[in-house]
Write a protein that holds these residues in place. Sequence first.
Motif, mmCIF file in Angstrom:
data_model
loop_
_atom_site.group_PDB
_atom_site.id
_atom_site.type_symbol
_atom_site.label_atom_id
_atom_site.label_comp_id
_atom_site.label_asym_id
_atom_site.label_seq_id
_atom_site.Cartn_x
_atom_site.Cartn_y
_atom_site.Cartn_z
ATOM 1 N N ILE A 250 2.565 6.172 0.532
ATOM 2 C CA ILE A 250 1.848 6.894 -0.520
ATOM 3 C C ILE A 250 2.658 8.095 -0.990
ATOM 4 N N GLU A 251 3.214 8.845 -0.056
ATOM 5 C CA GLU A 251 4.069 9.980 -0.431
ATOM 6 C C GLU A 251 5.328 9.494 -1.151
ATOM 7 N N GLY A 252 5.866 8.366 -0.678
ATOM 8 C CA GLY A 252 7.044 7.805 -1.318
ATOM 9 C C GLY A 252 6.775 7.402 -2.754
ATOM 10 N N MET A 253 5.612 6.818 -3.012
ATOM 11 C CA MET A 253 5.274 6.423 -4.378
ATOM 12 C C MET A 253 5.072 7.643 -5.269
ATOM 13 N N LEU A 254 4.520 8.728 -4.694
ATOM 14 C CA LEU A 254 4.390 9.964 -5.478
ATOM 15 C C LEU A 254 5.766 10.505 -5.841
ATOM 16 N N LEU A 255 6.689 10.494 -4.887
ATOM 17 C CA LEU A 255 8.048 10.959 -5.166
ATOM 18 C C LEU A 255 8.716 10.067 -6.218
ATOM 19 N N ALA A 256 8.446 8.763 -6.136
ATOM 20 C CA ALA A 256 9.004 7.845 -7.127
ATOM 21 C C ALA A 256 8.458 8.146 -8.524
ATOM 22 N N LEU A 257 7.176 8.443 -8.607
ATOM 23 C CA LEU A 257 6.577 8.791 -9.897
ATOM 24 C C LEU A 257 7.199 10.067 -10.447
ATOM 25 N N LEU A 258 7.417 11.052 -9.580
ATOM 26 C CA LEU A 258 8.005 12.308 -10.022
ATOM 27 C C LEU A 258 9.466 12.132 -10.449
ATOM 28 N N SER A 259 10.120 11.132 -9.873
ATOM 29 C CA SER A 259 11.534 10.905 -10.204
ATOM 30 C C SER A 259 11.715 10.020 -11.432
ATOM 31 N N ALA A 260 10.640 9.555 -12.017
ATOM 32 C CA ALA A 260 10.724 8.627 -13.153
ATOM 33 C C ALA A 260 11.608 9.155 -14.284
ATOM 34 N N PRO A 261 11.499 10.439 -14.680
ATOM 35 C CA PRO A 261 12.367 10.912 -15.772
ATOM 36 C C PRO A 261 13.856 10.759 -15.469
ATOM 37 N N LEU A 276 9.501 1.424 -7.366
ATOM 38 C CA LEU A 276 8.070 1.671 -7.185
ATOM 39 C C LEU A 276 7.394 0.508 -6.483
ATOM 40 N N VAL A 277 7.721 -0.705 -6.882
ATOM 41 C CA VAL A 277 7.112 -1.898 -6.292
ATOM 42 C C VAL A 277 7.649 -2.139 -4.884
ATOM 43 N N ALA A 278 8.932 -1.788 -4.670
ATOM 44 C CA ALA A 278 9.562 -2.061 -3.367
ATOM 45 C C ALA A 278 8.962 -1.224 -2.242
ATOM 46 N N ILE A 279 8.473 -0.035 -2.561
ATOM 47 C CA ILE A 279 7.982 0.870 -1.499
ATOM 48 C C ILE A 279 6.852 0.226 -0.695
ATOM 49 N N PRO A 280 5.752 -0.240 -1.317
ATOM 50 C CA PRO A 280 4.705 -0.879 -0.504
ATOM 51 C C PRO A 280 5.143 -2.230 0.064
ATOM 52 N N LEU A 281 6.018 -2.951 -0.660
ATOM 53 C CA LEU A 281 6.464 -4.244 -0.152
ATOM 54 C C LEU A 281 7.289 -4.097 1.123
ATOM 55 N N ILE A 282 8.161 -3.099 1.158
ATOM 56 C CA ILE A 282 8.948 -2.852 2.371
ATOM 57 C C ILE A 282 8.026 -2.521 3.533
ATOM 58 N N ASP A 283 7.022 -1.688 3.263
ATOM 59 C CA ASP A 283 6.077 -1.331 4.323
ATOM 60 C C ASP A 283 5.313 -2.560 4.801
ATOM 61 N N MET A 284 4.973 -3.440 3.870
ATOM 62 C CA MET A 284 4.237 -4.646 4.228
ATOM 63 C C MET A 284 5.077 -5.550 5.138
ATOM 64 N N VAL A 285 6.369 -5.658 4.837
ATOM 65 C CA VAL A 285 7.262 -6.472 5.666
ATOM 66 C C VAL A 285 7.372 -5.878 7.069
ATOM 67 N N ILE A 286 7.536 -4.554 7.148
ATOM 68 C CA ILE A 286 7.627 -3.899 8.458
ATOM 69 C C ILE A 286 6.335 -4.103 9.244
ATOM 70 N N GLN A 316 -5.474 11.494 2.952
ATOM 71 C CA GLN A 316 -4.845 12.760 3.344
ATOM 72 C C GLN A 316 -4.177 13.435 2.156
ATOM 73 N N LEU A 317 -3.374 12.674 1.406
ATOM 74 C CA LEU A 317 -2.657 13.275 0.276
ATOM 75 C C LEU A 317 -3.622 13.774 -0.796
ATOM 76 N N LYS A 318 -4.621 12.969 -1.115
ATOM 77 C CA LYS A 318 -5.598 13.363 -2.139
ATOM 78 C C LYS A 318 -6.277 14.676 -1.759
ATOM 79 N N THR A 319 -6.632 14.831 -0.486
ATOM 80 C CA THR A 319 -7.300 16.049 -0.033
ATOM 81 C C THR A 319 -6.374 17.252 -0.132
ATOM 82 N N LEU A 320 -5.117 17.072 0.248
ATOM 83 C CA LEU A 320 -4.148 18.174 0.154
ATOM 84 C C LEU A 320 -3.930 18.585 -1.298
#
Length: 365
Positions: A250-261, A276-286, A316-320
Motif C-alpha cells: 500500500i505504501e509502495g503504491m502511494l509512492l508510485a502514484l507520487l512518482s507518476a509525474p 503500479l500493477v507489479a507492486i501487488p502482483l509481486i506481493d501476491m507471488v511472495i 493503517q495508512l488511511k488513519t495516519l
Amino acid sequence: MFTSTDSIDIIIPSFRLDEQFLLPLIRLPKPGGWRVNYYIVADNPGVKPGATLLQMAQEGVIQLIINTKNIGPGETRNKGIDAGNGSWILFLDDDIVADEDLLFQYVKVINEKREAIGFIGLTDFPAPENSFTRALTVAGLTSIFTIANKKDQFMWGVTANIMYRRSALSDLRFSPELSAIGGGEDVDLGARLSMQHHSQFTCVKEARVTHPWWNHARPHYDRFMRYGAGMALLLSRFKQFSWYAFPNPIEGMLLALLSAPLFFIYLSWQKWLILLVAIPLIDMVINYIRAAGMGYKDLSVGYYMTLIRCSNEWGQLKTLLQRGQLQYFMKRINIDFTRPRHFRTNRWRIIKLVIYIILLAVLIY
C-alpha cells in the motif's frame, strides 16, 4: 482456604445477544467457593434480548446492560468493569465456545499465582476450511489468539479470553479513542498495565476457548482495516517500540502514484502503469510462495493473503493520513513490546526489495 475476595466478574460485550453462544457461557460449571458474576453488555440500543436472557436478568443470574448508543467494544467492556467488583475480571467474546473446565483452569492458576497481573487463556480456531481461512492462518492473523500455546508470558492478550486482576487494573481502562475504531484497544490496555507493574500476563493454555471463523469463514476485510487503524494509533502511544521498514504494497503504491509525474516526463505512462500493477502482483507471488511452503498450494490462498494484508495496511495508512501523522509513514510497532532496531527486515522483505530494484532497472534502462 477460600477468602471473601474469591470472585470473578465475567464481562461479555455483545452486539447480537446470541443465546446460542451466551447461554453455554453463563452455564459453565463453577468452582466451589467462588462467586461468579456475569455482566452482559449489549452495544446495540436496538437489540431485543431473548426470553431466556431476560429471565436470567430478572432472576439476578446475570446483569444485562444495554447501551443507549453504540460506543465500541472497549468502552462497552469499561461499563462491565465499572459495574462489577469481583477480584478478578474475565473478558470473553460473545461468539466463542468455552471448554467445560475453563473457570476451573483459571481458578487453579489464580491459587498458584495470586499476585499475577492477569492470565492469557488460549483462543483456538477450527482447522482452516477454505482458501480464505488458510490465508488468515498463513498471514498470521490468528497467531496472537493462540499466544498461550507459544509463550509462558506476554504483555497483552486478545479480549476473547483474558483475565485481569482488578487490584492491578485499578483505574486503567480501555481507550475510548481505540474503542471507537474497534482495533488495538486490547493491545493498548494490556501493554500499559504490564509496563506500569513491570510484569507480564501469565499464559494459561489449559484455559481454552474456541473462536469460530469470522463472517462464517467468508471473505471480508473491514475487520483487518480496523486492526490496521488501531496499529496506526498505537504508533504514537508507544513510540519507543516503533521502527522503520521497507514500504509495504500500500505504501509502495502511494509512492508510485507520487512518482507518476517523473515517469511521465522521463519515461512513459506505460512504464509507470507496469510499476503500479507489479507492486501487488509481486506481493501476491511472495505470499503464494509462503503459503505453498506451509502446504497450501492453491493460488487463491496467495490472492486472499494479499487482500487481507493490504486491507490491514490500508487501514493503517488511511488513519495516519487522516490524522496528519506523516512522520509515521513506513513505521511499524513491535506488538511484543521488545525494543527494536531502528530498521528491521527479514528474508521476504529483502526478496521483494531485490525484485523491485530489478524491475525499476528494467523500466529505466
